[in-house]
Design a protein around this motif. Structure first.
Motif: not given
Length: 245
Positions: A114-141
């Protein structure tokens, strides 16, 4: 599971299938299986962008403390990037006028796409800490480029997430069971009533269970309902119009 044990299991499946349905029928199903698309093993996006968004995580393996919430949380399986791009392009909107929120964002693949598109803002909402941590790593990589200036990952219960102001695109890849989906639709509708704006809901894997929940809410109007030979990618586009009841 080792490759050896996987082969042993497959050999047993084949042997028992031959006894049950015969050699030729077993061969037909094996060919269908070998030629079929297997989303959990699709690493094309990860190879291209140096991320780790593939795989399947059963709901019982998610680190969600509340049992009822965990049982209503569906497994993690990232949708193909092509599907997410198609859904966004099908909206026919000026993305710069909208924020994009992915409920049940998991390892973050839909957020990155979604962030490939010019949205004003893109947010990922996730309840699992382990998946959230994986997403943070992916955002950095991630080695691609974003057209969206503001990408955020939010960890917590989706029912507690304060929706951004302004027009919204809410993306759901069948993230929760009917009980929580019902409560989530109530939260979205309440937000739309409190701050009137355009709210579009993209629901992927739109099956009878989820459609029945939406039907209980007159505020959600169907704009599009598209089929696919693979039901995993059937989708429905809703618009939340509480003031038109």
């Amino acid at each position: 599971m080792s490759n050896r044990s996987s082969w042993t299991d497959m050999r047993r499946v084949i042997q028992e299938s031959v006894g049950l349905i015969g050699f030729w029928m077993t061969l037909r199903y094996l060919i269908i299986y070998w030629l079929s698309y297997k989303p959990s093993g699709d690493r094309s996006f990860d190879r291209h962008f140096n991320t780790d968004t593939a795989g399947l995580v059963p709901s019982d393996d998610l680190d969600i403390d509340d049992d009822a919430t965990r049982h209503q949380s569906n497994l993690y399986l990232g949708s193909p990037a092509r599907v997410t791009r198609h859904l966004i392009r099908s909206l026919g909107i000026n993305c710069a006028d909208y924020s994009f929120v992915d409920y049940g964002s998991g390892k973050g693949r839909a957020v990155l796409v979604a962030a490939e598109f010019p949205f004003r803002r893109v947010v990922g909402v996730e309840i699992s800490e382990q998946l959230h941590t994986a997403a943070e790593s992916n955002l950095q990589r991630y080695t691609g480029t974003f057209d969206c200036p503001d990408v955020e990952l939010w960890c917590g219960n989706a029912l507690d997430y304060p929706l951004p102001d302004g027009d919204l695109v809410l993306h759901m890849y069948h993230p929760v069971g009917p009980d929580i989906l019902r409560r989530l639709l109530e939260v979205i509708e309440a937000s739309a009533r409190a701050k009137p704006r355009r709210i579009l809901v993209l629901y992927l894997f739109s099956i009878s269970v989820s459609k029945a929940v939406f039907q209980d809410f007159p505020a959600y109007k169907i704009l599009r309902d598209e089929l696919c030979v693979n039901n995993l990618y059937r989708w429905t586009l809703y618009e939340c119009r509480p003031n038109s009841d």
